[in-house]
Design an enzyme around this catalytic site. Sequence first.
Site, mmCIF file in Angstrom:
data_model
loop_
_atom_site.group_PDB
_atom_site.id
_atom_site.type_symbol
_atom_site.label_atom_id
_atom_site.label_comp_id
_atom_site.label_asym_id
_atom_site.label_seq_id
_atom_site.Cartn_x
_atom_site.Cartn_y
_atom_site.Cartn_z
ATOM 1 N N PHE A 93 0.866 -1.180 0.000
ATOM 2 C CA PHE A 93 0.000 0.000 0.000
ATOM 3 C C PHE A 93 0.899 1.226 0.000
ATOM 4 O O PHE A 93 1.554 1.529 0.994
ATOM 5 C CB PHE A 93 -0.939 0.053 1.206
ATOM 6 C CG PHE A 93 -1.825 1.258 1.165
ATOM 7 C CD1 PHE A 93 -2.972 1.257 0.393
ATOM 8 C CD2 PHE A 93 -1.497 2.415 1.852
ATOM 9 C CE1 PHE A 93 -3.785 2.386 0.319
ATOM 10 C CE2 PHE A 93 -2.296 3.544 1.787
ATOM 11 C CZ PHE A 93 -3.445 3.525 1.011
ATOM 12 N N ASP B 175 9.572 2.901 1.755
ATOM 13 C CA ASP B 175 8.373 3.683 2.050
ATOM 14 C C ASP B 175 8.124 3.588 3.554
ATOM 15 O O ASP B 175 7.550 2.620 4.049
ATOM 16 C CB ASP B 175 7.187 3.142 1.262
ATOM 17 C CG ASP B 175 5.897 3.919 1.526
ATOM 18 O OD1 ASP B 175 5.833 4.671 2.533
ATOM 19 O OD2 ASP B 175 4.946 3.778 0.737
ATOM 20 N N LYS C 230 2.871 11.531 6.749
ATOM 21 C CA LYS C 230 2.024 11.353 7.926
ATOM 22 C C LYS C 230 2.555 12.085 9.158
ATOM 23 O O LYS C 230 2.319 13.259 9.329
ATOM 24 C CB LYS C 230 1.783 9.872 8.179
ATOM 25 C CG LYS C 230 0.982 9.212 7.060
ATOM 26 C CD LYS C 230 0.410 7.892 7.457
ATOM 27 C CE LYS C 230 -0.323 7.215 6.299
ATOM 28 N NZ LYS C 230 -1.532 7.905 5.858
#
Length: 419
Positions: free
Chosen positions: A157, A242, A271
């Site tokens: 993801f 990531d 984030k």
Amino acid sequence: MATDSRTTASPAPVAAGTETERHIRLAEQVTAHNYHPLPVVIGSAEGSWVTDVEGRRYLDCLAGYSALNFGHGHPTLLAAAQAQLERATLTSRAFHNDRLGPFCRDLAALAGMETVLPMNTGAEAVETAIKVARKWGYEVKGVPAGQANIVVADGNFHGRTTTIVSFSDDPDARRGFGPFTPGFRSVPYGDAAALEAAVDDRTVAVLLEPIQGEAGVNIPPHGYLPAVRALCTRRRALFIADEIQSGLGRTGTTFACEVEGVVPDMYLLGKALGGGIVPVSAVVSSRQVMGVVRPGNHGSTFGGNPLAAAVGHAVVGLLQTGEYQARAAKLGGVLRERMEALTGRGVVAVRVRGLWAGIDIDPQLMSGRQMCERLLARGVLAKDTHGSTVRLAPPLVTEEAELHLMADQFTAALAGPTD
């Protein structure tokens, strides 16, 4: 709380009911249904706790998918944002601003890298990395034009933009959005042999999550990340990590790659870098890699804006002390002990790294969504994924007593719903 005037001015009148019901009905009427939120309407938040519009308090064990690593309204981060709001919020990259350089310098140092390309969202950081890797492959590695490939992992993801869903195996993310972008190969996550078989002379990068968050906090076998690093070095491909969810203290180290002593060629961050205040993301790498990007190749009106840089710089400052990484490591031991004790009592598997856990509920007992609904009724917010898995990611400011409270409520929820 001034909500009634807004609802009465909405395109479709909202039926009478509790304040929570009115807010939910309004949202259902006027927002696209791209999410399926739990039936709670949050009005305020502080630290590890949120309060709904009816005054009920909940322990937040999702933390905005790790965007709120430092909790809601961290005073240092709020102070940085408030001070910058009074000075300048946006200049665009057509001009320099006095917050961008210090932010990028200290973020690069935190990551042990040299150069930062600031963006806004995590998906933008991934898209940026794909472009940089391809350009590096053509200009530095010598891959023939238009023939670069990037190897990714099943269950990944990395976002939901068109290019990214092109290499997703999530049917909900892909269905109906083709034609898809070529140039990607996907192999089983954690399988070093399969990865090696997929890499060839035209592979410019291997793009991986050191821990797959959306997949249910899927932790690769020991030795996998070092094998990825060795393979990329040997085959002259970039190792792109990531760490948008796993990075910035969540796993008990600044970056999840550090657990196995691995340094990638590029970190993707987001984030928590915005402290839950503004969207901030970044691609962090070496000058040799990032040097292929030149004016006009890539950009963002808001990327590196003064407000984002001020907040991001404050986040870096919090991490420089190591306090939050140490808290995540210590409290992660508590989380692991309490969750593993539930194995065989409605839980079939537990995966924990720092203050991050994937808990697989026995699907014959209930779904992950049903478990999260039971937790909601008991004052705990969590999120399900992939049918029967519940993800836990409490803020790094969470107290040990609060973790025990969560675990107690988790145990009770397995036993049955509230009366």
